[in-house]
Design an enzyme around this catalytic site. Structure first.
Site, PDB file in Angstrom:
ATOM      1  N   GLY A   1     -43.828  -8.160  11.715  1.00  0.00           N
ATOM      2  CA  GLY A   1     -44.915  -7.362  12.306  1.00  0.00           C
ATOM      3  C   GLY A   1     -45.838  -6.637  11.343  1.00  0.00           C
ATOM      4  O   GLY A   1     -46.378  -5.578  11.690  1.00  0.00           O
TER       5      GLY A   1
ATOM      6  N   HIS B   1     -45.660 -23.684  20.029  1.00  0.00           N
ATOM      7  CA  HIS B   1     -45.524 -22.572  19.092  1.00  0.00           C
ATOM      8  C   HIS B   1     -46.372 -22.780  17.828  1.00  0.00           C
ATOM      9  O   HIS B   1     -47.332 -22.056  17.599  1.00  0.00           O
ATOM     10  CB  HIS B   1     -44.027 -22.420  18.768  1.00  0.00           C
ATOM     11  CG  HIS B   1     -43.672 -21.270  17.903  1.00  0.00           C
ATOM     12  ND1 HIS B   1     -42.396 -20.764  17.830  1.00  0.00           N
ATOM     13  CD2 HIS B   1     -44.401 -20.528  17.037  1.00  0.00           C
ATOM     14  CE1 HIS B   1     -42.368 -19.749  16.985  1.00  0.00           C
ATOM     15  NE2 HIS B   1     -43.578 -19.603  16.487  1.00  0.00           N
TER      16      HIS B   1
ATOM     17  N   SER C   1     -38.644 -10.905   8.829  1.00  0.00           N
ATOM     18  CA  SER C   1     -39.329 -11.729   9.824  1.00  0.00           C
ATOM     19  C   SER C   1     -38.421 -12.080  10.995  1.00  0.00           C
ATOM     20  O   SER C   1     -37.237 -12.386  10.804  1.00  0.00           O
ATOM     21  CB  SER C   1     -39.793 -13.017   9.148  1.00  0.00           C
ATOM     22  OG  SER C   1     -40.090 -13.976  10.120  1.00  0.00           O
ATOM     23  N   SER C   2     -39.008 -12.086  12.191  1.00  0.00           N
ATOM     24  CA  SER C   2     -38.222 -12.440  13.389  1.00  0.00           C
ATOM     25  C   SER C   2     -37.790 -13.906  13.347  1.00  0.00           C
ATOM     26  O   SER C   2     -36.928 -14.317  14.123  1.00  0.00           O
ATOM     27  CB  SER C   2     -39.048 -12.179  14.643  1.00  0.00           C
ATOM     28  OG  SER C   2     -40.238 -12.934  14.589  1.00  0.00           O
ATOM     29  N   GLU C   3     -38.400 -14.704  12.456  1.00  0.00           N
ATOM     30  CA  GLU C   3     -37.995 -16.112  12.337  1.00  0.00           C
ATOM     31  C   GLU C   3     -37.077 -16.335  11.124  1.00  0.00           C
ATOM     32  O   GLU C   3     -37.008 -17.438  10.592  1.00  0.00           O
ATOM     33  CB  GLU C   3     -39.222 -17.030  12.255  1.00  0.00           C
ATOM     34  CG  GLU C   3     -40.057 -17.111  13.510  1.00  0.00           C
ATOM     35  CD  GLU C   3     -39.356 -17.726  14.729  1.00  0.00           C
ATOM     36  OE1 GLU C   3     -38.174 -18.108  14.624  1.00  0.00           O
ATOM     37  OE2 GLU C   3     -39.997 -17.790  15.783  1.00  0.00           O
TER      38      GLU C   3
ATOM     39  N   HIS D   1     -49.144 -20.907  12.471  1.00  0.00           N
ATOM     40  CA  HIS D   1     -49.596 -21.077  13.848  1.00  0.00           C
ATOM     41  C   HIS D   1     -50.979 -21.726  13.801  1.00  0.00           C
ATOM     42  O   HIS D   1     -51.884 -21.295  14.495  1.00  0.00           O
ATOM     43  CB  HIS D   1     -49.674 -19.721  14.558  1.00  0.00           C
ATOM     44  CG  HIS D   1     -48.342 -19.120  14.881  1.00  0.00           C
ATOM     45  ND1 HIS D   1     -48.208 -17.930  15.550  1.00  0.00           N
ATOM     46  CD2 HIS D   1     -47.080 -19.544  14.648  1.00  0.00           C
ATOM     47  CE1 HIS D   1     -46.923 -17.637  15.703  1.00  0.00           C
ATOM     48  NE2 HIS D   1     -46.213 -18.603  15.153  1.00  0.00           N
TER      49      HIS D   1
END
Ligand SMILES: [Zn+2]
Length: 225
Positions: free
Chosen positions: A50, A162, A78-80, A101
Protein backbone atom coordinates in the site's frame (compact mmCIF):
# COMPACT_ATOMS: atom_id res chain seq x y z
CA UNK A 1 29.20 -16.89 -14.72
CA UNK A 2 27.63 -17.46 -11.29
CA UNK A 3 24.81 -15.14 -10.35
CA UNK A 4 25.99 -12.64 -7.81
CA UNK A 5 23.54 -11.64 -5.10
CA UNK A 6 22.82 -8.01 -4.34
CA UNK A 7 23.46 -6.90 -0.76
CA UNK A 8 20.36 -5.92 1.26
CA UNK A 9 21.10 -2.21 0.72
CA UNK A 10 21.72 -2.65 -3.01
CA UNK A 11 18.50 -4.67 -3.34
CA UNK A 12 16.47 -2.02 -1.47
CA UNK A 13 17.82 0.79 -3.68
CA UNK A 14 17.32 -1.26 -6.88
CA UNK A 15 13.68 -1.99 -5.96
CA UNK A 16 12.95 1.73 -5.40
CA UNK A 17 14.52 2.55 -8.78
CA UNK A 18 12.57 -0.23 -10.50
CA UNK A 19 9.33 1.15 -8.99
CA UNK A 20 10.00 4.47 -10.74
CA UNK A 21 10.70 2.68 -14.01
CA UNK A 22 7.46 0.64 -13.80
CA UNK A 23 5.49 3.88 -13.34
CA UNK A 24 7.35 5.56 -16.26
CA UNK A 25 6.66 2.58 -18.48
CA UNK A 26 3.01 2.49 -17.37
CA UNK A 27 3.20 -1.13 -16.25
CA UNK A 28 1.67 -0.30 -12.85
CA UNK A 29 -0.38 2.55 -11.36
CA UNK A 30 -0.63 3.87 -7.81
CA UNK A 31 0.56 1.29 -5.30
CA UNK A 32 -0.63 -1.70 -7.33
CA UNK A 33 1.76 -4.34 -8.56
CA UNK A 34 4.88 -5.30 -6.61
CA UNK A 35 8.58 -5.94 -7.03
CA UNK A 36 11.07 -8.24 -5.31
CA UNK A 37 14.63 -9.43 -5.78
CA UNK A 38 16.99 -11.79 -4.03
CA UNK A 39 19.40 -10.30 -1.52
CA UNK A 40 21.20 -13.54 -0.74
CA UNK A 41 20.33 -17.20 -0.97
CA UNK A 42 18.03 -17.01 2.06
CA UNK A 43 16.70 -13.44 1.69
CA UNK A 44 14.11 -11.76 -0.53
CA UNK A 45 13.71 -7.96 -0.66
CA UNK A 46 10.12 -6.88 -1.51
CA UNK A 47 8.05 -3.72 -1.85
CA UNK A 48 5.83 -2.86 1.14
CA UNK A 49 2.04 -3.04 1.01
CA UNK A 50 0.00 0.00 0.00
CA UNK A 51 2.76 2.55 -0.63
CA UNK A 52 2.92 4.48 -3.91
CA UNK A 53 6.12 3.97 -5.92
CA UNK A 54 6.78 7.74 -6.12
CA UNK A 55 7.14 7.95 -2.33
CA UNK A 56 9.01 4.72 -1.77
CA UNK A 57 12.31 4.95 0.13
CA UNK A 58 14.89 2.14 0.38
CA UNK A 59 14.06 1.80 4.10
CA UNK A 60 10.42 0.97 3.15
CA UNK A 61 11.57 -2.19 1.34
CA UNK A 62 11.00 -5.27 3.53
CA UNK A 63 13.32 -8.27 3.80
CA UNK A 64 11.78 -11.74 3.96
CA UNK A 65 13.24 -15.19 4.44
CA UNK A 66 12.50 -17.96 1.92
CA UNK A 67 9.27 -18.84 3.75
CA UNK A 68 7.93 -15.28 3.61
CA UNK A 69 8.61 -14.30 7.24
CA UNK A 70 9.82 -10.72 7.77
CA UNK A 71 13.47 -10.59 8.82
CA UNK A 72 13.99 -6.82 8.53
CA UNK A 73 11.90 -3.71 7.84
CA UNK A 74 9.28 -1.54 9.51
CA UNK A 75 6.57 -1.90 6.87
CA UNK A 76 4.07 -4.63 6.09
CA UNK A 77 5.35 -6.62 3.09
CA UNK A 78 3.42 -6.68 -0.20
CA UNK A 79 0.07 -8.47 -0.01
CA UNK A 80 1.37 -10.70 -2.83
CA UNK A 81 4.40 -11.93 -0.85
CA UNK A 82 3.17 -15.54 -1.14
CA UNK A 83 3.26 -15.22 -4.95
CA UNK A 84 6.86 -13.98 -4.91
CA UNK A 85 8.06 -16.56 -2.36
CA UNK A 86 6.44 -19.40 -4.35
CA UNK A 87 8.15 -18.30 -7.59
CA UNK A 88 11.63 -18.20 -5.99
CA UNK A 89 11.00 -21.67 -4.58
CA UNK A 90 9.83 -23.04 -7.94
CA UNK A 91 12.32 -21.24 -10.23
CA UNK A 92 15.87 -21.54 -8.83
CA UNK A 93 17.24 -19.19 -11.52
CA UNK A 94 14.89 -16.36 -10.48
CA UNK A 95 16.71 -13.39 -8.96
CA UNK A 96 13.81 -10.94 -9.37
CA UNK A 97 10.01 -11.03 -9.65
CA UNK A 98 7.81 -8.23 -10.99
CA UNK A 99 4.01 -8.36 -10.74
CA UNK A 100 2.28 -5.83 -12.99
CA UNK A 101 -1.26 -4.72 -13.73
CA UNK A 102 -0.42 -3.65 -17.30
CA UNK A 103 -3.40 -2.99 -19.55
CA UNK A 104 -3.09 -5.46 -22.44
CA UNK A 105 -1.83 -8.35 -20.31
CA UNK A 106 -4.80 -7.64 -18.01
CA UNK A 107 -7.16 -7.59 -21.02
CA UNK A 108 -6.11 -11.13 -21.98
CA UNK A 109 -6.19 -12.12 -18.29
CA UNK A 110 -9.80 -10.86 -18.13
CA UNK A 111 -10.61 -13.18 -21.06
CA UNK A 112 -8.52 -15.89 -19.31
CA UNK A 113 -6.67 -16.40 -22.58
CA UNK A 114 -2.92 -17.01 -23.02
CA UNK A 115 -0.54 -14.65 -24.79
CA UNK A 116 -0.05 -16.66 -27.99
CA UNK A 117 3.38 -17.33 -29.51
CA UNK A 118 2.79 -15.01 -32.47
CA UNK A 119 5.76 -12.61 -32.26
CA UNK A 120 9.42 -13.56 -32.20
CA UNK A 121 10.55 -11.42 -29.25
CA UNK A 122 8.11 -12.92 -26.73
CA UNK A 123 9.13 -16.38 -27.92
CA UNK A 124 12.83 -15.51 -27.54
CA UNK A 125 12.23 -14.24 -24.03
CA UNK A 126 9.61 -16.74 -22.82
CA UNK A 127 10.04 -19.80 -25.03
CA UNK A 128 6.47 -19.86 -26.36
CA UNK A 129 2.94 -18.86 -25.43
CA UNK A 130 2.35 -17.49 -21.93
CA UNK A 131 -0.35 -19.27 -19.92
CA UNK A 132 -3.11 -17.68 -17.90
CA UNK A 133 -3.28 -19.06 -14.33
CA UNK A 134 -6.58 -20.29 -12.95
CA UNK A 135 -8.49 -17.65 -11.03
CA UNK A 136 -7.74 -17.31 -7.32
CA UNK A 137 -8.31 -14.52 -4.82
CA UNK A 138 -5.47 -11.95 -4.66
CA UNK A 139 -2.88 -12.42 -1.93
CA UNK A 140 -3.68 -16.10 -1.36
CA UNK A 141 -1.55 -19.25 -1.45
CA UNK A 142 -4.04 -20.53 -4.07
CA UNK A 143 -3.03 -17.64 -6.37
CA UNK A 144 0.66 -18.36 -5.75
CA UNK A 145 0.16 -22.07 -6.54
CA UNK A 146 -1.90 -21.33 -9.67
CA UNK A 147 0.77 -18.88 -10.90
CA UNK A 148 3.60 -21.39 -10.38
CA UNK A 149 1.59 -24.02 -12.27
CA UNK A 150 0.98 -21.59 -15.16
CA UNK A 151 4.66 -20.55 -15.28
CA UNK A 152 5.69 -24.14 -16.22
CA UNK A 153 9.06 -23.44 -17.80
CA UNK A 154 8.24 -19.84 -18.78
CA UNK A 155 9.38 -16.53 -17.29
CA UNK A 156 5.85 -15.08 -17.22
CA UNK A 157 2.23 -15.96 -16.55
CA UNK A 158 -1.05 -14.08 -16.67
CA UNK A 159 -3.20 -14.02 -13.51
CA UNK A 160 -6.89 -14.41 -14.35
CA UNK A 161 -8.89 -11.15 -13.97
CA UNK A 162 -5.86 -9.54 -12.34
CA UNK A 163 -2.60 -8.92 -14.27
CA UNK A 164 0.71 -10.60 -14.96
CA UNK A 165 3.77 -11.89 -13.12
CA UNK A 166 7.30 -12.19 -14.55
CA UNK A 167 10.64 -13.35 -13.23
CA UNK A 168 14.16 -12.69 -14.42
CA UNK A 169 17.81 -13.42 -13.68
CA UNK A 170 18.03 -9.79 -12.50
CA UNK A 171 15.58 -6.92 -11.98
CA UNK A 172 16.50 -5.57 -15.44
CA UNK A 173 15.86 -8.99 -16.99
CA UNK A 174 12.44 -9.22 -15.26
CA UNK A 175 11.60 -5.74 -16.59
CA UNK A 176 12.42 -6.83 -20.16
CA UNK A 177 10.08 -9.82 -19.69
CA UNK A 178 7.30 -7.54 -18.37
CA UNK A 179 7.71 -5.07 -21.25
CA UNK A 180 7.86 -7.70 -24.01
CA UNK A 181 4.92 -9.56 -22.45
CA UNK A 182 2.84 -6.37 -22.47
CA UNK A 183 3.81 -5.67 -26.11
CA UNK A 184 2.91 -9.23 -27.18
CA UNK A 185 -0.41 -8.99 -25.31
CA UNK A 186 -1.15 -5.70 -27.09
CA UNK A 187 -0.42 -7.28 -30.49
CA UNK A 188 -2.64 -10.26 -29.64
CA UNK A 189 -5.51 -7.94 -28.67
CA UNK A 190 -5.06 -5.91 -31.90
CA UNK A 191 -5.02 -9.10 -33.99
CA UNK A 192 -8.16 -10.44 -32.34
CA UNK A 193 -9.96 -7.11 -32.83
CA UNK A 194 -9.03 -7.20 -36.55
CA UNK A 195 -10.57 -10.66 -36.80
CA UNK A 196 -7.96 -12.07 -39.21
CA UNK A 197 -6.13 -15.38 -38.94
CA UNK A 198 -3.15 -15.27 -36.60
CA UNK A 199 -0.24 -17.64 -37.26
CA UNK A 200 1.43 -19.11 -34.18
CA UNK A 201 5.14 -19.86 -34.41
CA UNK A 202 6.10 -23.50 -34.64
CA UNK A 203 7.01 -25.01 -31.24
CA UNK A 204 10.41 -26.29 -32.40
CA UNK A 205 11.27 -22.86 -33.90
CA UNK A 206 10.14 -21.19 -30.68
CA UNK A 207 12.33 -23.48 -28.58
CA UNK A 208 15.35 -22.82 -30.84
CA UNK A 209 14.87 -19.04 -30.68
CA UNK A 210 14.49 -19.13 -26.90
CA UNK A 211 17.58 -21.23 -26.38
CA UNK A 212 19.66 -18.98 -28.67
CA UNK A 213 18.45 -15.93 -26.73
CA UNK A 214 19.23 -17.52 -23.36
CA UNK A 215 22.68 -18.65 -24.46
CA UNK A 216 23.84 -15.49 -26.22
CA UNK A 217 21.69 -12.42 -26.36
CA UNK A 218 20.56 -12.10 -22.72
CA UNK A 219 24.15 -12.66 -21.55
CA UNK A 220 25.39 -9.98 -23.97
CA UNK A 221 22.82 -7.56 -22.54
CA UNK A 222 24.05 -8.30 -19.02
CA UNK A 223 27.65 -7.78 -20.15
CA UNK A 224 28.63 -11.41 -19.63
CA UNK A 225 29.56 -12.08 -23.25
ZN1 LIG B 1 -1.93 -7.46 -8.25
Amino acid sequence: MMDKYLSANEARAAIVEMGHRLIEKRLVAGSWGNISCRAGQQTIAITPSGRGYEHLAPSDVVLLDNTGCVVDGERIPSSESKLHVAIYAACPEAQAVIHTHSIYASALAAMRRPVPAIIEDIVQICGGSVNCAEYAFPGTQELADAAVKALAGRKAALLANHGAVCWGKSLDDALVVAEILEKAAQIAVICSSCGGKVYELDEADAAAMHSFYEQHYSKRQMGEE
